[in-house]
Write an enzyme that holds these catalytic residues in place. Sequence first.
Site, mmCIF file in Angstrom:
data_model
loop_
_atom_site.group_PDB
_atom_site.id
_atom_site.type_symbol
_atom_site.label_atom_id
_atom_site.label_comp_id
_atom_site.label_asym_id
_atom_site.label_seq_id
_atom_site.Cartn_x
_atom_site.Cartn_y
_atom_site.Cartn_z
ATOM 1 N N CYS A 98 0.805 -1.220 0.000
ATOM 2 C CA CYS A 98 0.000 0.000 0.000
ATOM 3 C C CYS A 98 0.844 1.280 0.000
ATOM 4 C CB CYS A 98 -0.997 -0.061 1.149
ATOM 5 S SG CYS A 98 -2.415 1.000 0.844
ATOM 6 N N ARG A 131 -12.220 6.728 -1.598
ATOM 7 C CA ARG A 131 -11.234 5.712 -1.234
ATOM 8 C C ARG A 131 -11.718 4.348 -1.704
ATOM 9 N NH1 ARG A 131 -7.369 7.479 1.916
ATOM 10 N NH2 ARG A 131 -6.686 5.402 2.454
ATOM 11 N N HIS A 194 -3.418 -5.487 2.307
ATOM 12 C CA HIS A 194 -3.134 -5.688 3.720
ATOM 13 C C HIS A 194 -3.775 -7.023 4.082
ATOM 14 C CE1 HIS A 194 -2.018 -1.462 4.323
ATOM 15 N NE2 HIS A 194 -3.068 -1.135 3.605
#
Length: 244
Positions: A98, A131, A194
Amino acid sequence: MNQKNRKIIIGHLYPDLLNLYGDRGNIACMMQRCKWRGIDAETIEFNTGDTIDFTKLDIVLLGGGSDREQAIVCRNLLEIQSEFKAYVEHNGVVIAVCGGYQLLGKYYKTDAGTIEGLNLVDIYTEQEEGRLIDNIVLESELVDMPVVGFENHGGRTYINDNKPFGRVLYGSGNDGKSGYEGVVYKNVIGTYLHGPLLPKNPQLCDYLLSKALERKYGSAELAPLDDSKEMQANEYIVKRFVKE
Ligand code: GLN
């Protein structure tokens, strides 16, 4: 090579700033899978301002971070850029997640300004409206099981002619449009996943360990481990999100 004398040294870059969603769990996973196989493993943490001797490292982890933390890290990147680049060009293994993934590229442009990257891979990132947050499932050539994880990023990453890490089966990936996720360049993997990534995808952990052993010792035999629990968890996520 005596299989018993193998040792892997992992460099964890900036755990003080880049450690979102337990990305540190990737270190625990690599260490443990080495230990179970009798491979010696050591992790060295480098915080911002520390001198890093890349010639001693076999695997480098860069975790995720907020824009603010990335901007702080960015100031340290120029100091290590040339040694890091030499490591990458000499097939050093890197896993960047990320925020760390974004920092591998030329720049990460945000509303608050442009964060200059390491320029190790020919990619760039721009913040766009909204997002991208959800579970994510990929199919990747590097492993023979789907890769599962969780993404949460405002940046959209454009990988030019580079090879993606995987094709998105569920979720958004690099930019929410291309259908691809992450990047693979030499022994570098950049990804938005993640999870932490490696405990959820032990095969990917073994991919990185074997690349590191191959580079160091010329061969990369890894004893098989019982991953039945991890496989069950993987299957559950795939069934939940990917429609046949
Ligand atoms: N700050 C970056 C973004 O929002 C990366 C976030 C992260 O590491 N999860 O795009």
